[in-house]
Design a protein around this motif. Sequence first.
Motif, short mmCIF file in Angstrom:
data_model
loop_
_atom_site.label_atom_id
_atom_site.label_comp_id
_atom_site.label_asym_id
_atom_site.label_seq_id
_atom_site.Cartn_x
_atom_site.Cartn_y
_atom_site.Cartn_z
N TRP A 62 0.82 -1.21 0.00
CA TRP A 62 0.00 0.00 0.00
C TRP A 62 0.86 1.26 0.00
CZ3 TRP A 62 -4.47 1.36 -1.49
CH2 TRP A 62 -5.51 0.44 -1.49
N LEU A 66 0.51 4.45 -2.59
CA LEU A 66 0.36 5.85 -2.20
C LEU A 66 1.39 6.73 -2.91
CD1 LEU A 66 -0.26 5.54 1.65
CD2 LEU A 66 -1.93 5.99 -0.14
N THR A 69 0.51 7.04 -6.70
CA THR A 69 -0.69 7.79 -7.06
C THR A 69 -0.71 9.21 -6.52
OG1 THR A 69 -1.86 6.97 -5.10
CG2 THR A 69 -2.05 5.66 -7.12
N GLY A 71 -1.08 9.90 -3.38
CA GLY A 71 -2.02 9.95 -2.28
C GLY A 71 -1.48 10.66 -1.06
N GLY A 74 -2.50 14.26 -1.21
CA GLY A 74 -3.87 14.55 -1.63
C GLY A 74 -4.56 15.50 -0.68
N ASP A 76 -7.93 15.47 -0.25
CA ASP A 76 -9.18 14.90 0.23
C ASP A 76 -9.07 14.54 1.71
OD1 ASP A 76 -10.21 15.12 -2.28
OD2 ASP A 76 -9.76 13.05 -2.85
N ARG A 117 -0.40 7.29 6.85
CA ARG A 117 -1.52 7.36 5.92
C ARG A 117 -2.35 6.09 5.86
NH1 ARG A 117 -0.25 11.77 6.60
NH2 ARG A 117 0.21 13.43 5.08
N HIS A 147 -7.89 3.90 5.57
CA HIS A 147 -7.08 4.65 4.60
C HIS A 147 -7.16 6.15 4.93
CE1 HIS A 147 -6.51 1.18 1.93
NE2 HIS A 147 -7.77 0.87 2.23
N GLY A 149 -4.61 8.26 3.34
CA GLY A 149 -3.86 8.94 2.30
C GLY A 149 -4.48 8.88 0.93
N THR A 150 -5.32 7.90 0.68
CA THR A 150 -5.95 7.77 -0.64
C THR A 150 -7.28 7.05 -0.51
OG1 THR A 150 -5.57 7.08 -2.94
CG2 THR A 150 -4.85 5.57 -1.21
N ASP A 151 -8.23 7.44 -1.33
CA ASP A 151 -9.57 6.87 -1.30
C ASP A 151 -9.57 5.53 -2.03
OD1 ASP A 151 -12.24 6.28 -1.43
OD2 ASP A 151 -12.85 8.14 -2.40
N TRP A 208 -13.63 5.50 3.35
CA TRP A 208 -12.23 5.12 3.16
C TRP A 208 -11.84 3.94 4.05
CZ3 TRP A 208 -8.30 9.51 1.88
CH2 TRP A 208 -8.85 10.37 0.91
#
Length: 250
Positions: A62, A66, A69, A71, A74, A76, A117, A147, A149-151, A208
């Motif tokens: 993972w 991150l 991508t 993440g 990010g 969000d 994250r 999660h 750091g990223t969805d 998430w």
Amino acid sequence: MAIPGGSPNPYLQPQQPHPYAGGYSSYPPPPPPAPPAGGGRGGGVPGWLWGLGGVLLASAAWGGVLLATGGLGGGDRPDLAGYGTTDDLCAAADVSAFEDSYSIDSEPRAGTFSGDRLEKAVCDITLTPTGDENYNSVYLNYEVSWHRGTDPAPEFADQARSSEVFFGNELELTVEEVSGLGDEAYLVTFAEESGELTWAVLSVREGWFEAHLSWNAFLDTPEYAELVEARSVTAALRTSAEKTLVALKE
């Protein structure tokens, strides 16, 4: 009747038991060790070590996602849907749906990972059919991820459906969307040519937050045919998942 596999992807399991994986912990468990010459259930590496290894490998995977991508940077805000973290997932894991047919073979083993994250927790539980003396086992693994750091939503469905591409021609495999659990949920099952279910995972995403509950059977005695019947296994998985998710809500 083990299932083949090996991948950090929770759906791309079996082919060859991974040396550091157990229960579900992102990998299927290895076959139970052969009984020692003097009888009893001793020997082999403790199941919790397999599960903890799976946590570390999955966490590393993972981390790569991150970074790839973006993440980590990010904007969000993570939506954890009210699920609180825990230091002992086994305290929340509900096995009551299996109690009529099984007894817990050994002390459940929990493992956790907490990063900047991503947080993960696992619980490995080994069950044996009530009264069994022939070393038959079922492995339950509960794995949850928070999660930050990223969805995970954009890839969640594809992760489940991808198993059809990689294993659909080798095993009796089904992928089903499950209604009424979280924002989305999928059930992936593997069966022998005979139709006996050997492995199943129910995965749920809410915001998430992700939860995966897997069942992996090593039941070689004909009298246990009812215990590998797909409908009863998947019903028990759903009940267990529902009760465990309620216990994890803050």
